[in-house]
Motif scaffolding. Sequence first.
Motif, PDB file in Angstrom:
ATOM      1  N   THR A   7       0.826  -1.205   0.000  1.00 23.29           N
ATOM      2  CA  THR A   7       0.000   0.000   0.000  1.00 23.29           C
ATOM      3  C   THR A   7       0.859   1.254   0.000  1.00 23.29           C
ATOM      4  OG1 THR A   7      -1.659  -1.227   1.250  1.00 23.29           O
ATOM      5  CG2 THR A   7      -1.946   1.143   1.131  1.00 23.29           C
ATOM      6  N   MET A  10       2.208   1.695  -3.479  1.00 17.33           N
ATOM      7  CA  MET A  10       1.135   2.148  -4.343  1.00 17.33           C
ATOM      8  C   MET A  10       0.837   3.630  -4.123  1.00 17.33           C
ATOM      9  SD  MET A  10      -2.746   0.969  -3.841  1.00 17.33           S
ATOM     10  CE  MET A  10      -3.185   2.301  -2.759  1.00 17.33           C
ATOM     11  N   LEU A  31      -7.115  -0.236  -8.931  1.00 12.66           N
ATOM     12  CA  LEU A  31      -6.082  -1.235  -8.670  1.00 12.66           C
ATOM     13  C   LEU A  31      -6.442  -2.575  -9.288  1.00 12.66           C
ATOM     14  CD1 LEU A  31      -5.747  -0.517  -4.875  1.00 12.66           C
ATOM     15  CD2 LEU A  31      -4.001  -0.023  -6.564  1.00 12.66           C
ATOM     16  N   PHE A  64     -11.100  -1.903  -6.747  1.00 11.71           N
ATOM     17  CA  PHE A  64     -10.301  -3.120  -6.910  1.00 11.71           C
ATOM     18  C   PHE A  64     -10.825  -3.978  -8.049  1.00 11.71           C
ATOM     19  CE2 PHE A  64      -9.882  -1.866  -2.513  1.00 11.71           C
ATOM     20  CZ  PHE A  64      -8.534  -2.070  -2.236  1.00 11.71           C
ATOM     21  N   VAL A 107      -1.222  -0.436 -10.085  1.00 15.23           N
ATOM     22  CA  VAL A 107      -2.181   0.654 -10.176  1.00 15.23           C
ATOM     23  C   VAL A 107      -2.499   0.820 -11.662  1.00 15.23           C
ATOM     24  CG1 VAL A 107      -2.587   3.119  -9.798  1.00 15.23           C
ATOM     25  CG2 VAL A 107      -1.221   1.811  -8.151  1.00 15.23           C
TER      26      VAL A 107
END
Length: 113
Positions: A7, A10, A31, A64, A107
């Motif tokens: 995370t 990202m 993502l 997601f 990403v």
Amino acid sequence: MHELAITQEMLDLVLAEADKVGAKEVGKINLVIGEMTGVVEESVQFYFNFLSKDTPAEGANLSFTMVPTTARCRDCDKVFELAEFDWACPDCGGNSLQITAGKELFVESIEVE
Ligand SMILES: [Zn+2]
């Protein structure tokens, strides 16, 4: 636990991207996560809320796309979705498999304001 590092990585990428285009706010982050990575959406969301505080990405909407694990049979060339721990081709029963999807973790795009 590896979601924290993922995370952070990202978020760094998103912030660098937002900075590059002079965005004040990141609205949405798309993502792509492969099933095989074992990354759990809820964990990413949790760490994101924590890590993005006081950054332009604070409050951004995380979207997601989960990618199922798929494999290709080296014997008969069939491509199929791999069930967990079931390493055999549904067509010929062969177990010489090559993973073709499911390891994704990136990403895909961000939307900024
Ligand atoms: Zn096969």
